[in-house]
Design a protein around this motif. Structure first.
Motif, PDB file in Angstrom:
ATOM      1  N   PHE A 199       7.792 -76.816 -72.158  1.00  0.00           N
ATOM      2  CA  PHE A 199       8.090 -78.270 -72.064  1.00  0.00           C
ATOM      3  C   PHE A 199       8.886 -78.740 -72.778  1.00  0.00           C
ATOM      4  O   PHE A 199       8.918 -78.905 -74.010  1.00  0.00           O
ATOM      5  CB  PHE A 199       6.621 -78.685 -72.036  1.00  0.00           C
ATOM      6  CG  PHE A 199       5.333 -77.923 -71.249  1.00  0.00           C
ATOM      7  CD1 PHE A 199       4.916 -77.116 -71.962  1.00  0.00           C
ATOM      8  CD2 PHE A 199       5.184 -78.470 -70.150  1.00  0.00           C
ATOM      9  CE1 PHE A 199       3.732 -76.229 -71.044  1.00  0.00           C
ATOM     10  CE2 PHE A 199       4.074 -77.764 -69.204  1.00  0.00           C
ATOM     11  CZ  PHE A 199       3.411 -76.412 -69.690  1.00  0.00           C
ATOM     12  N   LEU A 246       6.937 -86.329 -69.837  1.00  0.00           N
ATOM     13  CA  LEU A 246       7.244 -85.164 -69.447  1.00  0.00           C
ATOM     14  C   LEU A 246       8.658 -85.050 -68.852  1.00  0.00           C
ATOM     15  O   LEU A 246       8.798 -85.860 -67.775  1.00  0.00           O
ATOM     16  CB  LEU A 246       6.377 -84.252 -68.416  1.00  0.00           C
ATOM     17  CG  LEU A 246       6.712 -83.015 -67.968  1.00  0.00           C
ATOM     18  CD1 LEU A 246       6.772 -81.996 -69.185  1.00  0.00           C
ATOM     19  CD2 LEU A 246       5.735 -82.125 -66.926  1.00  0.00           C
ATOM     20  N   PHE A 262      10.160 -83.708 -77.836  1.00  0.00           N
ATOM     21  CA  PHE A 262       9.259 -82.811 -78.228  1.00  0.00           C
ATOM     22  C   PHE A 262       9.375 -81.534 -77.365  1.00  0.00           C
ATOM     23  O   PHE A 262       9.564 -81.857 -76.037  1.00  0.00           O
ATOM     24  CB  PHE A 262       7.891 -83.150 -78.206  1.00  0.00           C
ATOM     25  CG  PHE A 262       7.475 -84.207 -79.203  1.00  0.00           C
ATOM     26  CD1 PHE A 262       7.288 -85.414 -79.310  1.00  0.00           C
ATOM     27  CD2 PHE A 262       7.303 -83.614 -80.711  1.00  0.00           C
ATOM     28  CE1 PHE A 262       6.864 -86.340 -80.392  1.00  0.00           C
ATOM     29  CE2 PHE A 262       7.070 -84.292 -81.908  1.00  0.00           C
ATOM     30  CZ  PHE A 262       6.645 -85.728 -81.707  1.00  0.00           C
ATOM     31  N   GLN A 308       9.162 -89.350 -76.571  1.00  0.00           N
ATOM     32  CA  GLN A 308       7.992 -89.917 -76.753  1.00  0.00           C
ATOM     33  C   GLN A 308       8.716 -91.392 -77.293  1.00  0.00           C
ATOM     34  O   GLN A 308       9.628 -91.375 -78.187  1.00  0.00           O
ATOM     35  CB  GLN A 308       7.044 -89.605 -77.992  1.00  0.00           C
ATOM     36  CG  GLN A 308       5.910 -90.394 -78.363  1.00  0.00           C
ATOM     37  CD  GLN A 308       4.936 -89.710 -79.235  1.00  0.00           C
ATOM     38  OE1 GLN A 308       5.337 -88.990 -80.163  1.00  0.00           O
ATOM     39  NE2 GLN A 308       3.691 -89.724 -79.028  1.00  0.00           N
ATOM     40  N   TYR A 364       9.304 -83.070 -73.945  1.00  0.00           N
ATOM     41  CA  TYR A 364       8.788 -84.421 -73.437  1.00  0.00           C
ATOM     42  C   TYR A 364       9.591 -85.303 -74.403  1.00  0.00           C
ATOM     43  O   TYR A 364      10.194 -84.886 -75.450  1.00  0.00           O
ATOM     44  CB  TYR A 364       7.428 -84.434 -74.203  1.00  0.00           C
ATOM     45  CG  TYR A 364       6.258 -83.696 -73.290  1.00  0.00           C
ATOM     46  CD1 TYR A 364       5.982 -82.317 -74.013  1.00  0.00           C
ATOM     47  CD2 TYR A 364       5.467 -84.434 -72.396  1.00  0.00           C
ATOM     48  CE1 TYR A 364       5.030 -81.763 -73.283  1.00  0.00           C
ATOM     49  CE2 TYR A 364       4.526 -83.360 -71.752  1.00  0.00           C
ATOM     50  CZ  TYR A 364       4.390 -82.320 -72.252  1.00  0.00           C
ATOM     51  OH  TYR A 364       3.153 -81.502 -71.374  1.00  0.00           O
ATOM     52  N   LEU A 375       4.062 -90.666 -74.031  1.00  0.00           N
ATOM     53  CA  LEU A 375       4.626 -89.215 -74.049  1.00  0.00           C
ATOM     54  C   LEU A 375       4.937 -88.807 -72.580  1.00  0.00           C
ATOM     55  O   LEU A 375       4.077 -88.911 -71.580  1.00  0.00           O
ATOM     56  CB  LEU A 375       3.398 -88.454 -74.440  1.00  0.00           C
ATOM     57  CG  LEU A 375       3.957 -87.012 -75.052  1.00  0.00           C
ATOM     58  CD1 LEU A 375       5.117 -87.137 -76.103  1.00  0.00           C
ATOM     59  CD2 LEU A 375       2.763 -86.204 -75.489  1.00  0.00           C
ATOM     60  N   PHE A 378       3.081 -78.086 -79.765  1.00  0.00           N
ATOM     61  CA  PHE A 378       4.454 -78.637 -79.802  1.00  0.00           C
ATOM     62  C   PHE A 378       4.983 -78.468 -80.994  1.00  0.00           C
ATOM     63  O   PHE A 378       4.436 -77.974 -82.064  1.00  0.00           O
ATOM     64  CB  PHE A 378       3.850 -80.214 -79.895  1.00  0.00           C
ATOM     65  CG  PHE A 378       3.366 -80.914 -78.683  1.00  0.00           C
ATOM     66  CD1 PHE A 378       2.250 -80.428 -78.117  1.00  0.00           C
ATOM     67  CD2 PHE A 378       4.167 -81.796 -78.051  1.00  0.00           C
ATOM     68  CE1 PHE A 378       1.883 -80.964 -76.761  1.00  0.00           C
ATOM     69  CE2 PHE A 378       3.861 -82.279 -76.731  1.00  0.00           C
ATOM     70  CZ  PHE A 378       2.506 -81.954 -76.287  1.00  0.00           C
ATOM     71  N   GLY A 379       6.339 -78.615 -81.093  1.00  0.00           N
ATOM     72  CA  GLY A 379       7.301 -78.656 -82.231  1.00  0.00           C
ATOM     73  C   GLY A 379       7.028 -80.061 -83.009  1.00  0.00           C
ATOM     74  O   GLY A 379       6.649 -80.785 -82.459  1.00  0.00           O
ATOM     75  N   PRO A 380       7.992 -80.046 -84.342  1.00  0.00           N
ATOM     76  CA  PRO A 380       8.142 -81.107 -85.163  1.00  0.00           C
ATOM     77  C   PRO A 380       8.658 -82.146 -84.295  1.00  0.00           C
ATOM     78  O   PRO A 380       8.672 -83.432 -84.734  1.00  0.00           O
ATOM     79  CB  PRO A 380       8.391 -80.733 -86.097  1.00  0.00           C
ATOM     80  CG  PRO A 380       9.486 -79.560 -85.775  1.00  0.00           C
ATOM     81  CD  PRO A 380       8.663 -79.038 -84.665  1.00  0.00           C
TER      82      PRO A 380
END
Lengths: 113, 113
Positions: A33, A45, A91, A37, A35, A43, A104-106
């Motif tokens: 995914f 998609l 993200f 933010q 996203y 957040l 989730f990644g950073p």
């Protein structure tokens, strides 16, 4: 410790420039995914893939954004040309499919001047 | 489509007290629910999930309650600690809709020492 990785972590660019963000999902995850933010929108998609095939990109501005998965270990999100309103944290998340959690990644913090 | 709302955008509690964060959703077909914690500068982190065939699930110091009748979800944190200070999101998934998740706007939890 399996994690989603994203590069770059920070990107500052000028309006009109191309931006490419990369994501390495957790090995074995078949769903990815993207996203965005922001303080105003929360957040959102943008797009998601299952088994490397795009399933939904309805949240993405089609004229300037594109998302791909060249292989199972790499997902990319491109913005061309970038605009100041694209400034946000982007993200990537991966998971094992419907009914499972997303990891989730950073994030990539993008600033478009 | 799904809409997800949080009852309070901010919550302040004393260290050691219990915290309760609430979330309401609109789609009665939603069948999978997740709570995420997001610390400053990081991506959302999975805390706990629950499926629609359950009404309660417990983890370490956290409990999620699901009331499908009124479409309400809550996260309870026992003995809240300063490290629990973060933004908490609920995510609601309708697995008949290709597993897309809708995120709430987030509740900012502040723990006072």
């Amino acid at each position: 410790d399996a994690r989603v990785t994203q590069t770059p972590r920070h990107k500052v660019t000028e309006m009109g420039q191309e931006v490419t963000m990369r994501c390495q999902p957790i090995l074995g995850h078949n769903t990815v995914f993207w996203y965005r933010q922001t303080m105003m929108q929360g957040l959102e998609l943008l797009a998601y893939f299952r088994n490397r095939a795009p399933l939904d990109d309805s949240g993405m501005p089609k004229d300037r954004f594109s998302a791909e998965m060249p292989d199972a270990t790499l997902a990319t999100l491109k913005i061309q040309p970038s605009e100041p309103r694209d400034s946000a944290v982007y993200f990537c998340a991966s998971g094992l499919g419907p009914g499972t959690a997303q990891y989730f990644g950073p994030g990539t913090r993008l600033t478009v001047l | 489509g799904e809409s997800v709302g949080l009852h309070l955008p901010t919550l302040s509690v004393q260290e050691g007290d219990n915290s309760i964060i609430n979330c309401a959703y609109s789609n009665s077909a939603s069948d999978y629910f997740i709570w995420y914690k997001q610390e400053s500068g990081k991506g959302p982190q999975f805390i706990i999930d629950i499926r629609s065939n359950m009404d309660k699930r417990q983890g370490q110091r956290v409990t999620v309650l699901l009331n499908k009748t009124v479409k309400h979800l809550s996260l309870q944190i026992a003995a809240t600690q300063p490290g629990d200070s973060a933004v908490y999101f609920c995510a609601v998934t309708d697995n008949t809709n290709a597993g897309k998740s809708t995120f709430g706007d987030g509740t900012t939890l502040t723990v006072k020492p």
